[in-house]
Enzyme design. Structure first.
Site, PDB file in Angstrom:
ATOM      1  N   CYS A   1       5.362  48.503 -71.684  1.00 30.72           N
ATOM      2  CA  CYS A   1       5.188  49.076 -70.347  1.00 30.72           C
ATOM      3  C   CYS A   1       4.912  47.902 -69.424  1.00 30.72           C
ATOM      4  O   CYS A   1       4.115  47.015 -69.762  1.00 30.72           O
ATOM      5  CB  CYS A   1       4.003  50.045 -70.336  1.00 30.72           C
ATOM      6  SG  CYS A   1       3.481  50.552 -68.684  1.00 30.72           S
TER       7      CYS A   1
ATOM      8  N   ASP B   1       9.471  50.269 -59.813  1.00 32.31           N
ATOM      9  CA  ASP B   1       8.598  50.735 -60.893  1.00 32.31           C
ATOM     10  C   ASP B   1       7.796  51.902 -60.346  1.00 32.31           C
ATOM     11  O   ASP B   1       7.763  52.133 -59.131  1.00 32.31           O
ATOM     12  CB  ASP B   1       7.661  49.584 -61.320  1.00 32.31           C
ATOM     13  CG  ASP B   1       6.678  50.006 -62.414  1.00 32.31           C
ATOM     14  OD1 ASP B   1       7.099  50.678 -63.367  1.00 32.31           O
ATOM     15  OD2 ASP B   1       5.471  49.683 -62.300  1.00 32.31           O
ATOM     16  N   SER B   2       7.094  52.598 -61.243  1.00 32.52           N
ATOM     17  CA  SER B   2       6.210  53.683 -60.810  1.00 32.52           C
ATOM     18  C   SER B   2       5.032  53.142 -60.011  1.00 32.52           C
ATOM     19  O   SER B   2       4.300  53.926 -59.403  1.00 32.52           O
ATOM     20  CB  SER B   2       5.672  54.422 -62.037  1.00 32.52           C
ATOM     21  OG  SER B   2       4.866  53.536 -62.800  1.00 32.52           O
TER      22      SER B   2
ATOM     23  N   HIS C   1       3.254  47.583 -66.813  1.00 32.27           N
ATOM     24  CA  HIS C   1       1.887  47.413 -66.305  1.00 32.27           C
ATOM     25  C   HIS C   1       1.048  46.567 -67.267  1.00 32.27           C
ATOM     26  O   HIS C   1       0.104  45.898 -66.839  1.00 32.27           O
ATOM     27  CB  HIS C   1       1.196  48.777 -66.161  1.00 32.27           C
ATOM     28  CG  HIS C   1       1.580  49.542 -64.938  1.00 32.27           C
ATOM     29  ND1 HIS C   1       2.801  50.156 -64.798  1.00 32.27           N
ATOM     30  CD2 HIS C   1       0.891  49.785 -63.788  1.00 32.27           C
ATOM     31  CE1 HIS C   1       2.834  50.764 -63.616  1.00 32.27           C
ATOM     32  NE2 HIS C   1       1.701  50.549 -62.988  1.00 32.27           N
TER      33      HIS C   1
ATOM     34  N   CYS D   1      10.718  49.159 -65.267  1.00 32.32           N
ATOM     35  CA  CYS D   1       9.839  50.193 -65.813  1.00 32.32           C
ATOM     36  C   CYS D   1      10.475  50.693 -67.102  1.00 32.32           C
ATOM     37  O   CYS D   1      11.616  51.182 -67.084  1.00 32.32           O
ATOM     38  CB  CYS D   1       9.728  51.319 -64.786  1.00 32.32           C
ATOM     39  SG  CYS D   1       8.829  52.748 -65.383  1.00 32.32           S
TER      40      CYS D   1
ATOM     41  N   GLU E   1      -3.349  50.009 -61.864  1.00 31.93           N
ATOM     42  CA  GLU E   1      -3.138  50.537 -60.504  1.00 31.93           C
ATOM     43  C   GLU E   1      -4.406  50.421 -59.658  1.00 31.93           C
ATOM     44  O   GLU E   1      -4.339  50.320 -58.444  1.00 31.93           O
ATOM     45  CB  GLU E   1      -2.677  51.997 -60.551  1.00 31.93           C
ATOM     46  CG  GLU E   1      -1.227  52.173 -60.986  1.00 31.93           C
ATOM     47  CD  GLU E   1      -0.223  51.526 -60.041  1.00 31.93           C
ATOM     48  OE1 GLU E   1      -0.338  51.664 -58.820  1.00 31.93           O
ATOM     49  OE2 GLU E   1       0.709  50.844 -60.557  1.00 31.93           O
TER      50      GLU E   1
HETATM   51  N1  DGL Z   1       5.348  50.634 -65.717  1.00 31.58           N
HETATM   52  C1  DGL Z   1       5.944  51.714 -66.376  1.00 31.58           C
HETATM   53  C2  DGL Z   1       6.593  51.369 -67.692  1.00 31.58           C
HETATM   54  O1  DGL Z   1       7.035  50.253 -67.863  1.00 31.58           O
HETATM   55  C3  DGL Z   1       5.415  53.104 -66.283  1.00 31.58           C
HETATM   56  C4  DGL Z   1       3.972  53.369 -66.227  1.00 31.58           C
HETATM   57  C5  DGL Z   1       3.747  54.790 -65.838  1.00 31.58           C
HETATM   58  O2  DGL Z   1       3.986  55.104 -64.676  1.00 31.58           O
HETATM   59  O3  DGL Z   1       3.343  55.600 -66.686  1.00 31.58           O
HETATM   60  O4  DGL Z   1       6.720  52.188 -68.562  1.00 31.58           O
END
Ligand code: DGL
Length: 243
Positions: free
Chosen positions: A180, A6-7, A182, A69, A148
């Protein structure tokens, strides 16, 4: 061995479900937080990151990769699959189909990044919904940054969430899709603001089931390694709470 990336730390919401469904596997988690957020980056930027991380995970010995992600799935999974046609990739997308089956008011609200909401995959998923379903969307502005930074609850967090969630609730959404990875870390706060008549949907359990279905044969060894391109602080803090 299962590679997960993931990011940032968001993919841990998927990893948690993977480990529940497949406890006796080896995992490598890659947190690309030096390049986070992906949500506002160009498609080519995300393809380049996804390629580099895929090579890294393959070199570690992974025989399946979970793109944990939504933004990277939208931007890069088609590219990864065409580049490595014999290698299994599992992606994640906003669960609007499931939401359509759950809503009684026929109004769904999706929270996701700009990259996911403007992607082709999301547009296709919307086209497949029954015609009487209305979908409203909002970028989860500031959500990724909160997570984060290890901030999941409290008045400051709720103020940030309300700005993106309230427009969906005001439009009549009785189901909120977390598009997302996160965002599930903010679920308690999201549920508190949305109230008990609103269902919040996270597709991670479905991703874990899909991974289980297509998992290549396992070596029977289990364990976990993680790598971060930036500071591992939040990742390590969250990993403690997952254990
Ligand atoms: N966790 C990511 C997602 O599911 C990306 C969040 C990001 O880096 O903008 O989209």
């Amino acid at each position: 061995m299962i590679g997960v990336f993931d990011s940032g730390v968001g993919g841990l919401s998927v990893f948690k479900e993977l480990r529940k469904a497949l406890p006796r596997e080896r995992y490598v988690y890659f947190c690309d937080n030096a390049h986070c957020p992906y949500g506002t980056k160009s498609q080519q930027y995300i393809i380049d990151r996804a390629e580099a991380i895929t090579k890294f995970l393959m070199d570690k010995g992974c025989n399946i990769i979970v793109v944990a992600c939504n933004t990277a799935t939208a931007a890069a999974i088609a590219h990864l699959r065409s580049h490595y046609p014999d290698f299994p990739f599992v992606g994640i997308e906003p669960a609007v189909k499931l939401a359509a089956a759950v809503t009684s008011k026929k109004v769904i609200g999706t929270l996701a990044t700009a990259g996911t909401l403007s992607g082709e995959k999301y547009a296709l998923a919307l086209n497949r919904l029954p015609a009487d379903i209305k979908v409203v969307e909002h970028i989860g502005e500031g959500f990724v940054e909160l997570v984060e930074n290890g901030k999941f609850e409290g008045p400051e967090v709720e103020e940030v969430i309300k700005k993106s969630l309230n427009p969906l609730l005001e439009a009549g959404a009785d189901v909120i899709v977390l598009g997302c990875t996160h965002y599930p870390f903010l679920s308690p706060a999201i549920e508190k603001i949305a109230g008990e008549n609103v269902t919040v949907i996270d597709p991670a359990p479905a991703v874990a089931r899909r991974t289980k279905d297509i998992l290549p044969s396992s070596d029977g060894i289990y364990g976990f390694e993680y790598y971060a391109s930036g500071s591992p602080a939040t990742l390590e803090k969250l990993l403690e709470t997952l254990e």
